[in-house]
Design a protein around this motif. Structure first.
Motif, PDB file in Angstrom:
ATOM      1  N   LEU A 312       0.843  -1.210   0.528  1.00  0.00           N
ATOM      2  CA  LEU A 312      -0.066   0.138  -0.081  1.00  0.00           C
ATOM      3  C   LEU A 312       0.865   1.639   0.293  1.00  0.00           C
ATOM      4  O   LEU A 312       0.317   2.460  -1.124  1.00  0.00           O
ATOM      5  CB  LEU A 312      -0.735  -0.185   1.611  1.00  0.00           C
ATOM      6  CG  LEU A 312      -2.104  -1.206   1.410  1.00  0.00           C
ATOM      7  CD1 LEU A 312      -2.890  -0.001   2.449  1.00  0.00           C
ATOM      8  CD2 LEU A 312      -2.984  -0.309   0.360  1.00  0.00           C
ATOM      9  N   VAL A 313       1.528   0.640   0.596  1.00  0.00           N
ATOM     10  CA  VAL A 313       2.819   2.158   0.755  1.00  0.00           C
ATOM     11  C   VAL A 313       3.307   2.871  -1.108  1.00  0.00           C
ATOM     12  O   VAL A 313       2.686   3.822  -1.290  1.00  0.00           O
ATOM     13  CB  VAL A 313       4.722   1.977   1.245  1.00  0.00           C
ATOM     14  CG1 VAL A 313       5.266   3.289   1.281  1.00  0.00           C
ATOM     15  CG2 VAL A 313       3.892   2.024   3.395  1.00  0.00           C
ATOM     16  N   PHE A 314       3.333   1.815  -2.042  1.00  0.00           N
ATOM     17  CA  PHE A 314       3.816   2.170  -2.949  1.00  0.00           C
ATOM     18  C   PHE A 314       2.645   2.512  -4.083  1.00  0.00           C
ATOM     19  O   PHE A 314       2.096   2.864  -4.978  1.00  0.00           O
ATOM     20  CB  PHE A 314       4.609   1.332  -3.689  1.00  0.00           C
ATOM     21  CG  PHE A 314       6.040   0.786  -3.121  1.00  0.00           C
ATOM     22  CD1 PHE A 314       6.914   2.061  -3.603  1.00  0.00           C
ATOM     23  CD2 PHE A 314       5.706  -0.058  -2.419  1.00  0.00           C
ATOM     24  CE1 PHE A 314       7.566   1.602  -2.805  1.00  0.00           C
ATOM     25  CE2 PHE A 314       7.481  -0.202  -1.225  1.00  0.00           C
ATOM     26  CZ  PHE A 314       8.036   0.773  -1.887  1.00  0.00           C
ATOM     27  N   ARG A 315       1.591   2.215  -3.270  1.00  0.00           N
ATOM     28  CA  ARG A 315       0.282   1.867  -4.479  1.00  0.00           C
ATOM     29  C   ARG A 315      -1.228   2.416  -3.307  1.00  0.00           C
ATOM     30  O   ARG A 315      -1.880   1.094  -3.323  1.00  0.00           O
ATOM     31  CB  ARG A 315      -0.201   0.779  -5.346  1.00  0.00           C
ATOM     32  CG  ARG A 315      -0.779   0.829  -6.378  1.00  0.00           C
ATOM     33  CD  ARG A 315      -0.964   0.117  -7.677  1.00  0.00           C
ATOM     34  NE  ARG A 315      -2.091  -0.090  -8.265  1.00  0.00           N
ATOM     35  CZ  ARG A 315      -2.487   0.725  -9.280  1.00  0.00           C
ATOM     36  NH1 ARG A 315      -1.509   1.834  -9.628  1.00  0.00           N
ATOM     37  NH2 ARG A 315      -4.088   0.929  -9.861  1.00  0.00           N
ATOM     38  N   PRO A 316      -1.607   2.955  -3.265  1.00  0.00           N
ATOM     39  CA  PRO A 316      -2.480   3.271  -1.345  1.00  0.00           C
ATOM     40  C   PRO A 316      -3.754   3.273  -1.593  1.00  0.00           C
ATOM     41  O   PRO A 316      -4.534   2.384  -0.732  1.00  0.00           O
ATOM     42  CB  PRO A 316      -2.539   5.148  -1.545  1.00  0.00           C
ATOM     43  CG  PRO A 316      -0.948   5.126  -2.112  1.00  0.00           C
ATOM     44  CD  PRO A 316      -0.989   4.618  -3.112  1.00  0.00           C
ATOM     45  N   GLN A 317      -4.258   2.878  -3.588  1.00  0.00           N
ATOM     46  CA  GLN A 317      -5.701   2.293  -3.226  1.00  0.00           C
ATOM     47  C   GLN A 317      -5.543   1.024  -3.617  1.00  0.00           C
ATOM     48  O   GLN A 317      -7.146   0.495  -3.720  1.00  0.00           O
ATOM     49  CB  GLN A 317      -6.122   3.326  -4.658  1.00  0.00           C
ATOM     50  CG  GLN A 317      -5.733   2.652  -6.300  1.00  0.00           C
ATOM     51  CD  GLN A 317      -4.358   3.892  -6.031  1.00  0.00           C
ATOM     52  OE1 GLN A 317      -3.894   3.728  -5.899  1.00  0.00           O
ATOM     53  NE2 GLN A 317      -4.172   4.587  -7.631  1.00  0.00           N
ATOM     54  N   GLY A 318      -4.046   0.142  -3.814  1.00  0.00           N
ATOM     55  CA  GLY A 318      -4.634  -1.215  -3.745  1.00  0.00           C
ATOM     56  C   GLY A 318      -4.568  -1.805  -5.555  1.00  0.00           C
ATOM     57  O   GLY A 318      -4.425  -0.839  -6.251  1.00  0.00           O
TER      58      GLY A 318
ATOM     59  N   PRO B 124       3.694   4.798   8.209  1.00  0.00           N
ATOM     60  CA  PRO B 124       2.772   4.409   6.710  1.00  0.00           C
ATOM     61  C   PRO B 124       1.493   5.110   6.510  1.00  0.00           C
ATOM     62  O   PRO B 124       0.614   5.657   5.114  1.00  0.00           O
ATOM     63  CB  PRO B 124       2.193   2.953   5.994  1.00  0.00           C
ATOM     64  CG  PRO B 124       2.768   2.561   7.349  1.00  0.00           C
ATOM     65  CD  PRO B 124       3.830   3.500   7.912  1.00  0.00           C
ATOM     66  N   ARG B 127       0.726   7.562   3.843  1.00  0.00           N
ATOM     67  CA  ARG B 127       0.200   7.713   2.236  1.00  0.00           C
ATOM     68  C   ARG B 127      -0.748   7.038   2.599  1.00  0.00           C
ATOM     69  O   ARG B 127      -1.933   7.068   1.366  1.00  0.00           O
ATOM     70  CB  ARG B 127       1.230   6.567   1.575  1.00  0.00           C
ATOM     71  CG  ARG B 127       3.050   7.311   1.098  1.00  0.00           C
ATOM     72  CD  ARG B 127       2.893   8.278   0.132  1.00  0.00           C
ATOM     73  NE  ARG B 127       2.418   6.613  -1.141  1.00  0.00           N
ATOM     74  CZ  ARG B 127       2.615   7.021  -2.277  1.00  0.00           C
ATOM     75  NH1 ARG B 127       2.344   8.323  -2.609  1.00  0.00           N
ATOM     76  NH2 ARG B 127       2.290   6.148  -3.549  1.00  0.00           N
ATOM     77  N   ILE B 128      -1.221   6.613   3.107  1.00  0.00           N
ATOM     78  CA  ILE B 128      -1.966   5.335   3.262  1.00  0.00           C
ATOM     79  C   ILE B 128      -3.969   6.190   4.362  1.00  0.00           C
ATOM     80  O   ILE B 128      -3.059   6.904   6.237  1.00  0.00           O
ATOM     81  CB  ILE B 128      -2.022   4.301   3.720  1.00  0.00           C
ATOM     82  CG1 ILE B 128      -1.057   3.327   3.247  1.00  0.00           C
ATOM     83  CG2 ILE B 128      -2.794   3.370   4.241  1.00  0.00           C
ATOM     84  CD1 ILE B 128      -0.348   2.458   4.594  1.00  0.00           C
ATOM     85  N   LYS B 129      -4.623   6.400   4.004  1.00  0.00           N
ATOM     86  CA  LYS B 129      -5.416   6.882   4.627  1.00  0.00           C
ATOM     87  C   LYS B 129      -6.943   6.108   4.939  1.00  0.00           C
ATOM     88  O   LYS B 129      -7.711   4.816   4.160  1.00  0.00           O
ATOM     89  CB  LYS B 129      -5.957   8.120   4.057  1.00  0.00           C
ATOM     90  CG  LYS B 129      -5.226   9.192   3.742  1.00  0.00           C
ATOM     91  CD  LYS B 129      -5.398  10.613   2.942  1.00  0.00           C
ATOM     92  CE  LYS B 129      -3.751  11.446   2.737  1.00  0.00           C
ATOM     93  NZ  LYS B 129      -3.822  12.327   2.116  1.00  0.00           N
ATOM     94  N   TYR B 132      -8.416   2.152   4.713  1.00  0.00           N
ATOM     95  CA  TYR B 132      -6.848   1.377   4.563  1.00  0.00           C
ATOM     96  C   TYR B 132      -5.570   1.637   5.501  1.00  0.00           C
ATOM     97  O   TYR B 132      -4.973   0.588   5.608  1.00  0.00           O
ATOM     98  CB  TYR B 132      -6.351   1.783   3.018  1.00  0.00           C
ATOM     99  CG  TYR B 132      -6.515   1.412   2.197  1.00  0.00           C
ATOM    100  CD1 TYR B 132      -6.243   0.183   1.241  1.00  0.00           C
ATOM    101  CD2 TYR B 132      -7.519   2.508   0.978  1.00  0.00           C
ATOM    102  CE1 TYR B 132      -7.171   0.332   0.196  1.00  0.00           C
ATOM    103  CE2 TYR B 132      -8.432   2.294  -0.100  1.00  0.00           C
ATOM    104  CZ  TYR B 132      -8.056   1.034  -0.282  1.00  0.00           C
ATOM    105  OH  TYR B 132      -8.752   1.205  -1.576  1.00  0.00           O
TER     106      TYR B 132
END
Lengths: 328, 358
Positions: A312-318, B124, B127-129, B132
């Motif tokens: 997720l750190v690289f692609r936050p929306q999955g 994280p 980046r993540i919200k 998630y």
């Protein structure tokens, strides 16, 4: 072929099968999230509840027997009849539809327009309630569920792999059935969502509540329907997991297994749930096989989460999630 | 008349900005403190301390910590149990490694260690919200519990895999271990809860707290008006981790005395603390106390009522407790999404106007 590689292949196949089961649970999450924006933590408990109900109906248990006995001092347990599996599944489905209606009527109608986090908390509350309710209704002991699905080692795969590699793969028949069922289920869901009137209405609601409302789609009906469909998916997952490891409290924890699958695949994507499930299933089995012995084992508990987190750190929306666009 | 601002003239900014601006409220607060510090220790016995007071005080600290992260900064965390475990194991290692240092410092240090771990898992969040992130914090929960189970250095290679709190004293009075008197354990926890609440209250209404709230309400807008999201989010994780770590350390050393990590600091603990702040009220220090009190008292009450009075089997009572807790959470969310703290605020507003309706 080197022995380690053959083992790894067997682990890989088993991981795929486990991944299908994870994907089954994740599917229920995705359905509800897409249609109503609710992140339904209770999905795992719904699977447990449906499996409990199924066993209860099949065995002819008296609901709330323990409670009634405690209050009135009676000694009732069973009605004394046995219901055939198919009929019991139909009854259970009716219960799940009823549950969907009640949940929608009593909880989520009142929480329209609340923040997503409040809705999420409400589903955690629902999960707790259902857990206690299911236990009081059907008893908390571990039950065996047998609806006539084949179980045990698949001899055909065992023999044919033995001929090729000199080593028979252990693949459970149940896992193969689960894979087939999951494939059928996904196909059915996709057809339902794409080609039926209700399915289209469901997608419209998912897209924009207000716009859907303004063209005459009943939100209440759609939500009850979505929760029923999620209940159905939960029932299928409950049957599979219940047959595999018995109907017990730990069944509700499969929700926790499905969460990293969702993160990886994206909350809004049905293919994402499948692919995510497969990646997690294979990943955690291979990791346990390769690295597990070095660090003391039982890595399956956290590997999926850490994998999803790093991802997720690289692609936050999955993988397949809708791109997150933020506006002020 | 009681509970009025009328006639209570403020002549300095300090007075104007105090936590309890109404005189009656202020005296009530002093009275509560007086009772808590000077009366309760003399009258409590072992049962009350272990069943009610210690869990309440310790959970209150944990709830304050989580409330800072979830209620004030809007970063949902489901890893509280894991972070409490960090506090507990840090405290254990410090207690056994440096026995000559006072336990007071051990507990504060374990808070600091937890803060560092919490920041690492909070990275994280940049980046993540949303959901998630909530699910990502579960990674911390499962990984940390697994780590403490598997790496025997953390439990000093003991055969059972448990950690046991050795006896430690404050001013010559034992507060941990089997010899600790109920009042000593109570007072020790009370001091921590009191100081934590004061620090939390003043942090959250200061610059740091306003930054957190800006991030919570809309992070992009906050960024545009000059709040550094990196600093704001990570500081929330750090402060939250500090309090949660202290709570974990106290939970292990003073309350339980012996801990098996999977049982005590599992995912259910994370949810329990989360429920406390939801029922109590997100973004309110008083709410953390109210929620902790509610969820500590409810099981005790139910157990006494169902098992003690009605004579039901304990397993039935346990299931019913699940149902009631779940139903209450839903009812609270439907009726009052801002929790007990909001009810309290509304009641106070009504009281100020009483007996007039407007």
């Amino acid at each position: 072929m080197p022995e380690q590689l053959v083992f790894a292949m067997e682990v890989f196949l088993n991981g795929l099968m486990a991944g299908v089961l994870y994907a089954l649970v994740a599917l229920g999450f995705v359905l509800i999230y897409k249609a109503s924006g609710i992140f339904n933590y209770a999905q795992g408990v719904m699977a447990l509840f449906s499996a409990l109900t199924l066993v209860g109906i099949m065995e002819g248990q008296v609901p709330f027997a323990h409670l009634i006995n405690a209050i009135f001092g009676t000694e009732i347990h069973h009605f004394g009849w046995h219901v055939p599996a198919l009929l019991a599944i139909l009854f259970t489905m009716a219960v799940m539809v009823g549950l969907a209606w009640v949940v929608n009527k009593l909880i989520f109608r009142h929480l329209v327009n609340q923040e997503p986090i409040i809705l999420f908390m409400a589903t955690i509350g629902l999960a707790y309630f259902l857990e206690g309710f299911g236990d009081i209704m059907w008893g908390a002991d571990i039950k065996k569920l047998d609806v006539g699905l084949p179980q045990g080692i698949n001899t055909w795969i065992d023999e044919s792999t033995f001929n090729i590699f000199d080593y028979g793969f252990f693949i459970d028949n149940l896992d193969i059935v689960a894979t087939v069922v999951a494939a059928l289920l996904v196909t059915a869901l996709v057809i339902f969502a794409q080609y039926t009137k209700q399915g289209r209405a469901m997608r419209a609601v998912a897209d924009d509540h207000q716009a859907a409302l303004s063209v005459g789609i009943s939100l209440n009906f759609i939500w009850v329907m979505v929760w029923s469909v999620a209940g159905f998916v939960a029932l299928v997952a409950g049957i599979m997991w219940g047959t595999k490891s018995g109907v017990q409290f730990s069944l509700s924890l499969i929700a926790l297994k499905a969460l990293p699958v969702l993160m990886l695949g994206g909350f809004t994507s049905i293919p994402g749930a499948i692919v995510g499930g497969l990646i997690i299933g294979v990943g955690e089995k291979l990791f346990e096989f390769a690295i597990g012995p070095l660090v003391g084992g039982a890595t399956e508990n956290w590997f999926a989460y850490v994998l999803a987190l790093i991802f997720l750190v690289f692609r936050p929306q999955g993988l397949f999630g809708e791109k997150i666009i933020e506006r002020v | 008349m009681f509970y009025r601002e009328a006639g209570d003239f403020k002549t300095s900014y300090t007075e104007d900005n105090q936590t309890f601006p109404i005189k009656f409220d202020r005296y009530r607060y002093y009275a509560v403190l007086l009772v808590a510090f000077a009366v309760v220790p003399f009258i409590i016995n072992d049962y009350w301390v272990n069943a009610v007071f210690l869990p309440f005080l310790i959970y209150a600290i944990a709830a304050i910590g989580l409330n800072i992260l979830v209620g004030y900064c809007g970063q949902v965390s489901l890893g509280t149990g894991g972070f409490m475990a960090v506090g507990a194991y840090a405290c254990y290692k410090l207690m056994t490694g440096f026995p000559e240092i006072n336990i007071f410092f051990h507990i504060i240090l374990s808070g600091g260690i937890t803060a560092a771990v919490c920041v690492a898992f909070g990275l994280p969040s940049l980046r993540i919200k949303g959901f998630y992130l909530a699910v990502a914090t579960l990674a911390a929960q499962f990984f940390l519990v697994w780590l403490f189970n598997k790496v025997s250095w953390f439990y000093n290679y003991s055969a059972s895999g448990q950690i046991n709190a050795p006896e430690r004293t404050v001013f010559g009075v034992p507060v941990t271990g089997a010899e600790a008197a109920p009042w000593a354990a109570y007072l020790f926890c009370l001091v921590f809860t009191f100081i934590s609440a004061i620090i939390a209250r003043n942090t959250t209404r200061g610059m740091a707290g306003r930054k957190w709230m800006a991030i919570r309400d809309m992070d992009i807008a906050a960024e545009i008006i000059g709040v550094n999201p990196l600093k704001a989010k990570l500081s929330a994780f750090a402060v939250s981790g500090f309090f949660v770590g202290i709570a974990g350390a106290l939970f292990f050393s003073v309350y339980l005395g012996a801990v098996e990590v999977g049982e005590v600091f599992g995912i259910t603990k994370s949810f329990l603390v989360l429920f406390m702040i939801i029922i109590g009220g997100l973004g309110s220090i008083f709410g953390s106390f109210a929620g902790a009190a509610f969820l500590v008292l409810l099981p005790v009450l139910l157990k006494n009522l169902l098992v003690g009075t009605l004579g039901w089997p304990t397993d039935l009572a346990a299931h019913l407790e699940f149902m009631i807790v779940g139903a209450l959470i839903v009812v609270f969310l439907v009726a009052e999404p801002h929790g007990l703290a909001q009810l309290w605020r509304v009641a106070k507003e009504k009281l100020r106007l009483w007996p007039f309706p407007h």
